[in-house]
Each structure stands twice: as structure tokens, then as C-alpha cells.
Design a protein around this motif. Sequence first.
Motif, PDB file in Angstrom:
ATOM      1  N   ASP A  63      12.223  36.218   7.303  1.00 41.62           N
ATOM      2  CA  ASP A  63      11.470  37.432   7.574  1.00 41.62           C
ATOM      3  C   ASP A  63      10.000  37.070   7.722  1.00 41.62           C
ATOM      4  O   ASP A  63       9.327  36.763   6.743  1.00 41.62           O
ATOM      5  N   PHE A  64       9.492  37.081   8.948  1.00 40.40           N
ATOM      6  CA  PHE A  64       8.099  36.727   9.173  1.00 40.40           C
ATOM      7  C   PHE A  64       7.146  37.773   8.631  1.00 40.40           C
ATOM      8  O   PHE A  64       5.963  37.513   8.477  1.00 40.40           O
ATOM      9  N   GLY A  66       0.901  43.924  14.726  1.00 42.74           N
ATOM     10  CA  GLY A  66      -0.409  43.399  15.126  1.00 42.74           C
ATOM     11  C   GLY A  66      -0.575  41.923  14.804  1.00 42.74           C
ATOM     12  O   GLY A  66      -1.695  41.457  14.598  1.00 42.74           O
ATOM     13  N   LYS A  67       0.511  41.176  14.779  1.00 46.56           N
ATOM     14  CA  LYS A  67       0.474  39.756  14.399  1.00 46.56           C
ATOM     15  C   LYS A  67       0.964  38.839  15.521  1.00 46.56           C
ATOM     16  O   LYS A  67       1.369  37.708  15.279  1.00 46.56           O
ATOM     17  N   LEU A  68       0.906  39.324  16.732  1.00 49.17           N
ATOM     18  CA  LEU A  68       1.404  38.537  17.851  1.00 49.17           C
ATOM     19  C   LEU A  68       0.679  37.196  17.989  1.00 49.17           C
ATOM     20  O   LEU A  68       1.279  36.194  18.347  1.00 49.17           O
ATOM     21  N   SER A  85       2.247  38.620   5.660  1.00 47.54           N
ATOM     22  CA  SER A  85       1.572  39.125   4.446  1.00 47.54           C
ATOM     23  C   SER A  85       0.902  37.991   3.685  1.00 47.54           C
ATOM     24  O   SER A  85      -0.199  38.155   3.153  1.00 47.54           O
ATOM     25  N   GLU A  86       1.566  36.844   3.617  1.00 48.83           N
ATOM     26  CA  GLU A  86       1.030  35.710   2.867  1.00 48.83           C
ATOM     27  C   GLU A  86      -0.198  35.092   3.526  1.00 48.83           C
ATOM     28  O   GLU A  86      -1.084  34.585   2.846  1.00 48.83           O
ATOM     29  N   VAL A  87      -0.280  35.151   4.856  1.00 43.66           N
ATOM     30  CA  VAL A  87      -1.432  34.565   5.538  1.00 43.66           C
ATOM     31  C   VAL A  87      -2.540  35.591   5.783  1.00 43.66           C
ATOM     32  O   VAL A  87      -3.654  35.218   6.162  1.00 43.66           O
ATOM     33  N   LYS A  88      -2.233  36.857   5.548  1.00 45.14           N
ATOM     34  CA  LYS A  88      -3.238  37.910   5.739  1.00 45.14           C
ATOM     35  C   LYS A  88      -4.435  37.646   4.822  1.00 45.14           C
ATOM     36  O   LYS A  88      -4.286  37.397   3.636  1.00 45.14           O
ATOM     37  N   GLY A  89      -5.597  37.684   5.410  1.00 43.61           N
ATOM     38  CA  GLY A  89      -6.813  37.476   4.631  1.00 43.61           C
ATOM     39  C   GLY A  89      -7.195  36.011   4.462  1.00 43.61           C
ATOM     40  O   GLY A  89      -8.308  35.715   4.034  1.00 43.61           O
ATOM     41  N   GLN A  92       3.790  28.833   7.613  1.00 40.58           N
ATOM     42  CA  GLN A  92       2.535  29.477   7.215  1.00 40.58           C
ATOM     43  C   GLN A  92       1.325  28.669   7.693  1.00 40.58           C
ATOM     44  O   GLN A  92       0.364  29.226   8.228  1.00 40.58           O
ATOM     45  N   ARG A  93       1.377  27.393   7.490  1.00 40.97           N
ATOM     46  CA  ARG A  93       0.281  26.498   7.889  1.00 40.97           C
ATOM     47  C   ARG A  93       0.048  26.587   9.393  1.00 40.97           C
ATOM     48  O   ARG A  93      -1.072  26.731   9.878  1.00 40.97           O
ATOM     49  N   LEU A  94       1.127  26.516  10.126  1.00 40.50           N
ATOM     50  CA  LEU A  94       1.069  26.540  11.577  1.00 40.50           C
ATOM     51  C   LEU A  94       0.497  27.871  12.082  1.00 40.50           C
ATOM     52  O   LEU A  94      -0.335  27.892  12.986  1.00 40.50           O
TER      53      LEU A  94
END
Length: 159
Positions: free
Chosen positions: A114-115, A27-29, A120-124, A82-84
Amino acid sequence: MPLLANPVCADFMKAYGKGGQRAKLLGKLYHLARLYWYTVEFGLIREDEGLRIYGAGILSSPQETVFALEDDSPNRIGFDVQRLMRTNYIIDDFQQIYFVIDSFEALLDACYQDFGTVYSEVKGLPDLEAHDVLPSDRVFYRDTYAYFDLKGRRATAPS
């Protein structure tokens, strides 16, 4: 399409395609779509002679070609996955931010990770507006916002 003649860029597109299958399952497309947008379509690369364009979306517009490299308005920020992936983009006008890669090899290396970890790091974390500049950004050029202020495109003060 000319970038596909470069073996490193072709490998990037292959890795991107594989990543798309996984992003869809997670669900991260939309995060992965931002990677495509800010690289293949609107990417800049740093060379000894200065910043150069490699993004097809920029190259398809003579006006945006000049805007991306010469105008004082847009931010030019160092590439960070991550920023992008947290950064919104503009679909109907010039970009307020362009991400700058150091090389095609560095882009490929960044995309072989591994995206799932990145997701996970950008979730939330909140999405970032295209005009946002973070203290952690590697800034090549901080914009004046003149173009976007004239058009009323910047809804909030820059960070």
C-alpha cells in the motif's frame, strides 16, 4: 518494451498503472513518477555475474550503458521504495544514482504494498539530491563524483 515479455515485469507495470490512479488522487504522482524513472527507465539488477542494466533509458544510450556499470562517478544504491520516492532525478544528463534491485520478483513484491503508507511516511521529509548517500543506504558502489564535479552538477557536498 522487451521487458513486457517478462510476466513479472508485465505484472509490475499493471500494478504501477493502478498505483498511478491512487497517487493522482492523493497528489503524490511525482513520488510515483520517481519509481518509474529509477526502475523502468534507469534501473540496475544484481545478478551472480554482477550488476546488469534493465532500464530502457540506460539501454537507449551506449554512453550511459558504460557509465552506469563501469564509471566511478555514479552511486549504485540498493532499492528501497521510500528512499527512491524522495530522490530527485536528472532529466538532461547521466544519473548520479542508480537503484539496484535484487530481482524482478522483489521489485514486484515491493510495489504490491500500500503506497498510501509510503506516501504518509515520506510526507514532510525533504527531497534528496541525486548525489546524497544516507547512512541507511545499502551501497554497492559509492561514487567519486568526478563526472558531475567537472560539469558543475553537484551543488552541495555529499551527505
